[in-house]
Each structure stands twice: as structure tokens, then as C-alpha cells.
Design a protein around this motif. Structure first.
Motif, PDB file in Angstrom:
ATOM      1  N   ILE A 182      -9.156   4.044  -9.094  1.00 45.16           N
ATOM      2  CA  ILE A 182      -8.719   5.541  -9.302  1.00 45.16           C
ATOM      3  C   ILE A 182      -9.562   6.499  -9.571  1.00 45.16           C
ATOM      4  O   ILE A 182      -8.878   5.887 -10.969  1.00 45.16           O
ATOM      5  CB  ILE A 182      -6.977   5.941  -8.432  1.00 45.16           C
ATOM      6  N   ASP A 183     -10.537   7.432  -9.785  1.00 46.52           N
ATOM      7  CA  ASP A 183     -10.767   7.884 -10.321  1.00 46.52           C
ATOM      8  C   ASP A 183     -11.136   7.922 -12.287  1.00 46.52           C
ATOM      9  O   ASP A 183     -10.553   7.506 -13.398  1.00 46.52           O
ATOM     10  CB  ASP A 183      -9.489   9.293 -11.039  1.00 46.52           C
TER      11      ASP A 183
ATOM     12  N   MET B  93      -1.131  16.521  -6.218  1.00 44.01           N
ATOM     13  CA  MET B  93      -0.938  14.829  -5.789  1.00 44.01           C
ATOM     14  C   MET B  93      -1.071  13.851  -7.312  1.00 44.01           C
ATOM     15  O   MET B  93      -2.096  13.648  -8.114  1.00 44.01           O
ATOM     16  CB  MET B  93      -1.325  13.936  -5.018  1.00 44.01           C
TER      17      MET B  93
ATOM     18  N   GLN C 111       1.068   8.749  -6.296  1.00 43.51           N
ATOM     19  CA  GLN C 111       1.094   9.086  -4.652  1.00 43.51           C
ATOM     20  C   GLN C 111      -0.060   8.994  -4.110  1.00 43.51           C
ATOM     21  O   GLN C 111      -0.211   8.495  -3.393  1.00 43.51           O
ATOM     22  CB  GLN C 111       1.706  10.810  -4.535  1.00 43.51           C
ATOM     23  N   GLN C 112      -1.077   9.171  -5.082  1.00 37.85           N
ATOM     24  CA  GLN C 112      -2.723   8.666  -4.630  1.00 37.85           C
ATOM     25  C   GLN C 112      -2.266   6.935  -4.428  1.00 37.85           C
ATOM     26  O   GLN C 112      -3.094   6.802  -3.632  1.00 37.85           O
ATOM     27  CB  GLN C 112      -3.810   8.845  -5.683  1.00 37.85           C
TER      28      GLN C 112
ATOM     29  N   ARG D 210      -2.923   5.365  -0.934  1.00 41.12           N
ATOM     30  CA  ARG D 210      -4.036   4.841  -0.428  1.00 41.12           C
ATOM     31  C   ARG D 210      -3.963   3.333  -0.062  1.00 41.12           C
ATOM     32  O   ARG D 210      -4.534   2.019   1.129  1.00 41.12           O
ATOM     33  CB  ARG D 210      -5.202   4.557  -1.545  1.00 41.12           C
TER      34      ARG D 210
ATOM     35  N   LEU E 132      -1.296  11.010  -9.451  1.00 45.05           N
ATOM     36  CA  LEU E 132      -2.058   8.909  -9.170  1.00 45.05           C
ATOM     37  C   LEU E 132      -1.089   8.304  -9.019  1.00 45.05           C
ATOM     38  O   LEU E 132      -1.317   7.880  -7.849  1.00 45.05           O
ATOM     39  CB  LEU E 132      -2.403   8.867 -11.045  1.00 45.05           C
TER      40      LEU E 132
END
Length: 149
Positions: free
Chosen positions: A109-110, A1, A5-6, A10, A3
Motif C-alpha cells: 500500500i502506497d 483513513m 485501517q487501509q 484490504r 494506513l
């Protein structure tokens, strides 16, 4: 997936959680108002019902705003790669990651901070339709689009 799409997933989850909370609060107030209507009378009762009704109207307004944001997110195809900034674009400008969608809270994210911007916001409107390498000033600060996807 990817970034993008994440990020989209979210934000959709975040908005759905808010929708659920507001719907629960509204139905709770409706239930309370119906129960109060059965057993009380008088000025205090009328005032309490009026206050519950005002609170319910506020919650309905907030719920409509969240549903509008969700509708915007539902229009975005996160698999689409953009050359020019458009709704659903991931833009890197001045080291910031910007997601052109709706005005939503910052996500991490990450270890990367993502800022969701509305295309109608001052910064969003400057970015819209432009591509990598575009330079502009905003409030006296120079900006550069480093990448668009």
C-alpha cells in the motif's frame, strides 16, 4: 483513513473474495453431483461421485480456514493505538511493517510492504506484549521494535 485501517480493509476484502470463490466452487460441485446422480449408474459413476465428494471436503476445509482468519480480522479495531504489541498492532521492526492479525499474504500500500503475522507465529509470539525499543534475537538475527501503533 489511516494506513492500519487501509490494511485491515484490504485484508477483509481479500478474504471475502476468497470466501465467495470457495462458496461458488462448493455449490458448483454440489450441483454437479446432484446432476450426475440423476443419470448415471455403475462403478465409474460411483468413483466420480466419490472424487467430487473428496474435492468438496477439501474446499470446505479451506473455506473454514478462511472464515477463521476473517473472524480474527473482525475482532480488530484499526482505530485503536497500541503501546504494547497486541492483536491489531502495526509494528515496525528492522525496517519491516508487520500487522499482527492472521498469517496472510504480503500487501503493498502506497509503496510500503506490509506483512501480516499471526500472534502464534515465531516472530509474532516474540513481539506480543512488548513495546518500542524491545530488542530480541530470532534465528541468530537481532531485531528491534522501532514503533508500535
Amino acid at each position: 483513513m489511516t494506513l492500519k485501517q487501509q490494511i485491515l480493509l484490504r485484508y477483509k476484502e481479500m478474504l471475502q473474495d476468497r470466501i465467495d470463490v470457495f462458496q461458488d466452487m462448493i455449490s458448483g460441485l454440489t450441483e454437479d453431483a446432484q446432476n450426475d446422480a440423476k443419470g448415471s449408474a455403475g462403478d465409474k459413476h460411483e468413483t466420480a461421485l466419490s472424487m467430487m465428494h473428496l474435492e468438496q471436503e477439501k474446499l470446505n476445509h479451506k473455506l473454514r480456514e478462511i472464515l477463521e482468519q476473517k473472524n480474527i480480522l473482525d475482532k480488530i479495531d484499526a482505530s485503536q493505538i497500541h503501546k504494547k504489541v497486541a492483536l491489531g498492532s502495526m509494528v515496525q521492526a528492522n525496517g519491516m511493517l508487520l500487522f499482527i492479525s492472521a498469517a496472510l499474504p504480503k500487501l503493498t500500500i502506497d509503496g510500503k510492504n506490509i506483512f501480516a503475522l499471526s500472534p502464534q507465529s515465531p516472530l509474532g509470539s516474540k513481539l506480543m506484549g512488548n513495546e518500542t525499543g524491545f530488542l530480541f534475537d530470532m534465528n541468530g538475527k537481532p531485531y528491534s521494535i522501532e514503533s508500535v501503533s
